[in-house]
Scaffold this motif. Sequence first.
Motif, short mmCIF file in Angstrom:
data_model
loop_
_atom_site.label_atom_id
_atom_site.label_comp_id
_atom_site.label_asym_id
_atom_site.label_seq_id
_atom_site.Cartn_x
_atom_site.Cartn_y
_atom_site.Cartn_z
N ASP A 33 0.87 -1.18 0.00
CA ASP A 33 0.00 0.00 0.00
C ASP A 33 0.91 1.24 0.00
N THR A 34 1.07 1.87 -1.18
CA THR A 34 2.03 2.98 -1.24
C THR A 34 1.47 4.26 -0.61
N GLY A 35 0.13 4.40 -0.60
CA GLY A 35 -0.47 5.58 0.03
C GLY A 35 -0.09 5.65 1.50
N ALA A 36 0.03 4.47 2.14
CA ALA A 36 0.38 4.42 3.56
C ALA A 36 1.75 5.05 3.80
N MET A 37 2.65 4.94 2.81
CA MET A 37 4.00 5.51 2.98
C MET A 37 3.93 7.04 2.93
N TYR A 38 3.14 7.58 2.01
CA TYR A 38 2.99 9.05 1.95
C TYR A 38 2.29 9.53 3.23
N ARG A 39 1.36 8.72 3.73
CA ARG A 39 0.67 9.07 4.97
C ARG A 39 1.64 9.07 6.15
N ALA A 40 2.55 8.11 6.18
CA ALA A 40 3.50 8.04 7.30
C ALA A 40 4.41 9.27 7.29
N GLY A 97 -2.48 15.63 4.23
CA GLY A 97 -1.02 15.86 4.36
C GLY A 97 -0.25 14.96 3.41
N ALA A 98 -0.74 13.71 3.23
CA ALA A 98 -0.07 12.77 2.33
C ALA A 98 -0.13 13.28 0.89
N SER A 99 -1.28 13.84 0.54
CA SER A 99 -1.42 14.40 -0.80
C SER A 99 -0.45 15.58 -0.98
N VAL A 107 10.48 13.48 -1.57
CA VAL A 107 9.61 12.49 -0.91
C VAL A 107 9.30 11.36 -1.89
N ARG A 108 8.93 11.74 -3.11
CA ARG A 108 8.58 10.71 -4.10
C ARG A 108 9.79 9.81 -4.39
N GLU A 109 10.97 10.42 -4.51
CA GLU A 109 12.16 9.62 -4.82
C GLU A 109 12.43 8.60 -3.71
N GLY A 128 -1.76 2.56 -5.55
CA GLY A 128 -1.35 3.95 -5.34
C GLY A 128 -1.91 4.85 -6.41
N ARG A 129 -1.08 5.81 -6.84
CA ARG A 129 -1.52 6.76 -7.87
C ARG A 129 -0.65 6.68 -9.12
N ASP A 130 0.60 6.24 -8.94
CA ASP A 130 1.57 6.26 -10.06
C ASP A 130 2.25 4.91 -10.23
N ILE A 131 1.57 3.85 -9.85
CA ILE A 131 2.23 2.53 -9.89
C ILE A 131 2.39 2.07 -11.35
N ARG A 155 -17.79 5.27 0.81
CA ARG A 155 -16.84 4.21 1.23
C ARG A 155 -15.82 4.77 2.22
N ARG A 156 -15.29 5.95 1.94
CA ARG A 156 -14.29 6.55 2.84
C ARG A 156 -14.88 6.81 4.22
N LEU A 157 -16.13 7.27 4.23
CA LEU A 157 -16.79 7.54 5.51
C LEU A 157 -16.90 6.24 6.32
N ILE A 178 -10.95 17.84 -3.28
CA ILE A 178 -9.69 18.59 -3.17
C ILE A 178 -8.51 17.68 -3.50
N ARG A 179 -8.54 16.47 -2.93
CA ARG A 179 -7.44 15.53 -3.08
C ARG A 179 -7.32 15.04 -4.53
N ASP A 180 -8.46 14.75 -5.17
CA ASP A 180 -8.45 14.32 -6.57
C ASP A 180 -7.75 15.38 -7.41
N SER A 182 -5.64 17.77 -6.56
CA SER A 182 -4.21 17.87 -6.28
C SER A 182 -3.46 16.66 -6.87
N ASP A 183 -4.00 15.45 -6.69
CA ASP A 183 -3.31 14.24 -7.17
C ASP A 183 -3.28 14.17 -8.71
N MET A 184 -4.33 14.70 -9.36
CA MET A 184 -4.42 14.56 -10.82
C MET A 184 -3.71 15.68 -11.58
N THR A 185 -3.52 16.82 -10.92
CA THR A 185 -2.96 17.96 -11.66
C THR A 185 -1.52 18.25 -11.26
N ARG A 186 -0.96 17.50 -10.31
CA ARG A 186 0.41 17.80 -9.88
C ARG A 186 1.39 17.52 -11.02
N GLU A 187 2.54 18.17 -10.89
CA GLU A 187 3.54 18.07 -11.94
C GLU A 187 4.21 16.69 -11.96
O1 DC Z 1 -4.33 6.02 -1.19
P1 DC Z 1 -4.26 7.00 -0.03
O2 DC Z 1 -5.54 7.76 0.14
O3 DC Z 1 -3.80 6.36 1.23
O4 DC Z 1 -3.12 8.06 -0.47
C1 DC Z 1 -2.87 9.23 0.27
C2 DC Z 1 -2.20 10.28 -0.60
O5 DC Z 1 -0.85 9.91 -0.87
C3 DC Z 1 -2.81 10.52 -1.99
O6 DC Z 1 -3.85 11.47 -1.94
C4 DC Z 1 -1.65 11.02 -2.80
C5 DC Z 1 -0.45 10.35 -2.16
N1 DC Z 1 0.01 9.22 -2.95
C6 DC Z 1 0.85 9.48 -4.01
O7 DC Z 1 1.14 10.64 -4.30
N2 DC Z 1 1.35 8.44 -4.74
C7 DC Z 1 1.04 7.17 -4.46
N3 DC Z 1 1.56 6.18 -5.17
C8 DC Z 1 0.17 6.89 -3.37
C9 DC Z 1 -0.34 7.94 -2.65
#
Ligand code: DC
Length: 229
Positions: A33-40, A97-99, A107-109, A128-131, A155-157, A178-180, A182-187
């Motif tokens: 679960d890569t999102g968990a790493m950004y969350r940590a 914060g993870a977003s 952080v990504r590297e 994740g988002r970029d797997i 589902r999130r609720l 908000i998160r969508d 940020s995640d979809m338009t980031r560089e």
């Molecule tokens: O899947 P999640 O909701 O736990 O992810 C939290 C945030 O982490 C998500 O909004 C963006 C970031 N994230 C990312 O940039 N790249 C990933 N591969 C996974 C998560």
Amino acid sequence: MKNFAIAIDGPAGSGKSTIAKIIAEKLGIIYVDTGAMYRAVALFCIRNGVDTKDETAVNIILPKIEIRILLENGVQKIFLGDEDVTRKIRTLEVGQGASDVGLILSVREKLVEIQRDLAKDTSVIMDGRDIGTNVLTNAQVKIYLNASVEERAKRRLGELKGNAIDSDIDEVMKQIIIRDKSDMTRELNPLEKAKDALEIDTTNMDIDQVVNEIIKIKEEKLMEAGIWE
Ligand code: DC
């Protein structure tokens, strides 16, 4: 059998982790679960008074963040140093914060290196988002999971309530939008469907249907790739 990888990407609340966990168990492979790493990373920043939007401050604190992944029956537990933070990262604040920290190159590297390493010598299902587009570009199976914003908020609720976190549907929906964005338009490695990914809209599907669909796709793709079980 040769190792294989299943990459699952999609927006918040599309069902990625629920589905990936079940598939990992059924196939006897590792779930990452890569999102968990950004969350940590975000949790560490918040606890230390570092603004997750402040790139300079995050860059300074990043080398101090010791993320450890432990696998318990193939399921990921995440640690900051010696502390198990698997449940503590499941709040709306940490999600946002993870977003934020996901926008930062250093952080990504750091996290992508850990992710690729985990998939190096074993079969994995990673979400994740970029797997499919960045972390595991050679994955034999790439899935883009989607669902309507309303369904994803519901589902999130449910997930937050399951973790005894109080919230309401409007707040969760607002955060998801908000998160969508940020995640979809980031560089850097934004959330997008890889060219060779198959999209599944899970809005009107139950968990079993999605799991079975992905397993079917996996069997077809591995056959195509000449990987036999
Ligand atoms: O899947 P999640 O909701 O736990 O992810 C939290 C945030 O982490 C998500 O909004 C963006 C970031 N994230 C990312 O940039 N790249 C990933 N591969 C996974 C998560």
